[in-house]
Design an enzyme around this catalytic site. Structure first.
Site, PDB file in Angstrom:
ATOM      1  CB  SER A  30      15.258 -47.570  -4.189  1.00  0.00           C
ATOM      2  OG  SER A  30      15.072 -47.096  -2.906  1.00  0.00           O
ATOM      3  CG  HIS A  61      19.483 -44.837  -1.865  1.00  0.00           C
ATOM      4  ND1 HIS A  61      18.662 -43.755  -2.057  1.00  0.00           N
ATOM      5  CD2 HIS A  61      18.670 -45.903  -1.800  1.00  0.00           C
ATOM      6  CE1 HIS A  61      17.418 -44.157  -2.121  1.00  0.00           C
ATOM      7  NE2 HIS A  61      17.386 -45.456  -1.950  1.00  0.00           N
ATOM      8  CG  HIS A  83      14.462 -42.420   2.349  1.00  0.00           C
ATOM      9  ND1 HIS A  83      15.644 -42.832   1.798  1.00  0.00           N
ATOM     10  CD2 HIS A  83      13.514 -42.586   1.386  1.00  0.00           C
ATOM     11  CE1 HIS A  83      15.424 -43.236   0.556  1.00  0.00           C
ATOM     12  NE2 HIS A  83      14.149 -43.097   0.283  1.00  0.00           N
ATOM     13  CE1 TYR A  85      14.518 -45.575   5.082  1.00  0.00           C
ATOM     14  CE2 TYR A  85      12.643 -44.843   3.790  1.00  0.00           C
ATOM     15  CZ  TYR A  85      13.897 -45.405   3.863  1.00  0.00           C
ATOM     16  OH  TYR A  85      14.533 -45.808   2.715  1.00  0.00           O
ATOM     17  CD  GLU A  86      18.134 -42.729   5.109  1.00  0.00           C
ATOM     18  OE1 GLU A  86      19.319 -43.092   5.049  1.00  0.00           O
ATOM     19  OE2 GLU A  86      17.605 -41.963   4.289  1.00  0.00           O
ATOM     20  CB  ALA A 113      11.404 -48.127  -5.742  1.00  0.00           C
ATOM     21  CG  MET A 209       8.402 -45.928   2.609  1.00  0.00           C
ATOM     22  SD  MET A 209       9.531 -47.092   3.377  1.00  0.00           S
ATOM     23  CE  MET A 209       8.592 -48.616   3.249  1.00  0.00           C
ATOM     24  CB  SER A 210      10.801 -41.027  -1.080  1.00  0.00           C
ATOM     25  OG  SER A 210      10.403 -41.553  -2.331  1.00  0.00           O
ATOM     26  CG  ASN A 233       6.330 -53.809  -3.868  1.00  0.00           C
ATOM     27  OD1 ASN A 233       7.214 -52.935  -4.000  1.00  0.00           O
ATOM     28  ND2 ASN A 233       5.317 -53.673  -3.042  1.00  0.00           N
ATOM     29  CG  HIS A 244      15.313 -52.926   0.340  1.00  0.00           C
ATOM     30  ND1 HIS A 244      14.720 -51.782  -0.154  1.00  0.00           N
ATOM     31  CD2 HIS A 244      16.646 -52.788   0.119  1.00  0.00           C
ATOM     32  CE1 HIS A 244      15.670 -50.982  -0.641  1.00  0.00           C
ATOM     33  NE2 HIS A 244      16.833 -51.569  -0.487  1.00  0.00           N
TER      34      HIS A 244
HETATM   35  N1  HPA Z   1       5.391 -49.635   0.098  1.00  0.00           N
HETATM   36  C1  HPA Z   1       6.118 -48.539   0.440  1.00  0.00           C
HETATM   37  N2  HPA Z   1       7.228 -48.206  -0.184  1.00  0.00           N
HETATM   38  C2  HPA Z   1       7.653 -48.979  -1.184  1.00  0.00           C
HETATM   39  C3  HPA Z   1       6.951 -50.123  -1.576  1.00  0.00           C
HETATM   40  C4  HPA Z   1       5.755 -50.471  -0.896  1.00  0.00           C
HETATM   41  O1  HPA Z   1       5.080 -51.467  -1.184  1.00  0.00           O
HETATM   42  N3  HPA Z   1       7.643 -50.678  -2.603  1.00  0.00           N
HETATM   43  C5  HPA Z   1       8.714 -49.886  -2.818  1.00  0.00           C
HETATM   44  N4  HPA Z   1       8.732 -48.855  -1.960  1.00  0.00           N
END
Ligand code: HPA
Length: 269
Positions: A30, A61, A83, A85-86, A113, A209-210, A233, A244
């Site tokens: 990302s 992306h 991903h 989740y998609e 990320a 998530m990847s 974050n 996001h």
């Molecule tokens: N959790 C999961 N995936 C992420 C996060 C998070 O806090 N930040 C960026 N991708």
């Protein structure tokens, strides 16, 4: 087997387009896809035009495959990954790594990320190991014996030598590169604060998530791996709320260091 046939077909297609003998596969997460814009003598393909290739829909992306020279290396870069989740099957999520191997890559650089559990926003974290919390495994199903064994060793999935190089290079550049364990979830929800407390106990330093599926496939086929997380974050419970937009915004801030680091590492790997 169908998967193997598809890999060979895509390999032949890409070779025919001139994407021959890449050394390094780059998977750009990302907001980190900009690095691909610095690839010289580039051959660029839209994902939509590549047979058996998935589609990328997430903001930030691009959905392009870029081949060419970066830091004197032949690279094949994914500007945007697929991903789980998609709704993509794991076979689609990891298909590019299979094709990188088939084309002759010896290494992959995986980036993402991630939420920081032990590190704060703006940190670059070298991934030294992972925890697969996706609830599945991309190697479930018939084994591709041509690529690797049924029961692959994951003890050294993240190549030690590459980690040493990364630390040396970061030091030379004055980048404070941290190091830790990446825990991969399926998403698309961010985690609950209770989950993050649990993951901290399990030994995770960052969460995302990847990456985990791609690294499993890479390790299976003997590809060397360098993994880098851009911490965007504080993970859930350590800050007020998650969104996001913040992930994209913080990525914008660290992408300069990120790009410089990857290019300098590639030059010496
Ligand atoms: N959790 C999961 N995936 C992420 C996060 C998070 O806090 N930040 C960026 N991708």
């Amino acid at each position: 087997m169908l998967l193997l046939e598809n890999i060979r077909e895509t390999q032949a297609f890409l070779e025919e387009k001139g994407m021959v003998k890449p050394e390094f596969g780059l998977i750009l997460g990302s907001g980190l896809g900009e690095l691909a814009e610095e690839i010289e003598n580039a051959i660029i393909l839209d994902y939509a035009d590549i047979p058996h290739w998935g589609q990328s829909h997430v903001v930030g992306h691009a959905g392009k495959l870029v081949y060419g020279d970066l830091s004197g290396r032949k690279v094949l870069a994914l500007q945007g990954r697929f991903h789980f989740y998609e709704g993509n099957p794991m076979e689609t999520v990891t298909f590019p790594v299979r094709v990188m191997k088939a084309l002759g890559c010896h290494s992959v650089v995986v980036t993402n990320a991630a939420g920081g559990i032990n590190y704060g926003p703006g940190t670059l974290m070298l991934i030294n190991d992972h925890i697969n919390f996706t609830g599945t495994n991309p190697l479930i199903g018939a084994n591709l014996d041509e690529f690797g064994p049924r029961f692959p060793d994951m003890s050294n999935a993240y190549t030690k030598d590459y980690q040493e190089v990364a630390h040396h290079v970061a030091k030379d550049l004055g980048i404070d590169l941290k190091e830790g364990v990446y825990l991969g979830c399926s998403g698309p929800t961010y985690e609950t604060p209770a989950e993050i407390r649990a993951f901290k106990t399990l030994g995770a330093d960052a969460v995302g998530m990847s990456t985990v599926p791609e690294v499993i496939i890479a390790a299976h086929s003997g590809l060397k791996v360098l993994g880098i997380s851009a911490i965007t974050n504080h993970a859930a419970g350590f800050q007020e709320e998650l969104n996001h937009e913040e992930v994209v915004e913080v990525t914008q801030k660290i992408k300069g260091n990120f790009k410089g680091l990857i290019k300098a590492i590639l030059a010496v790997l």
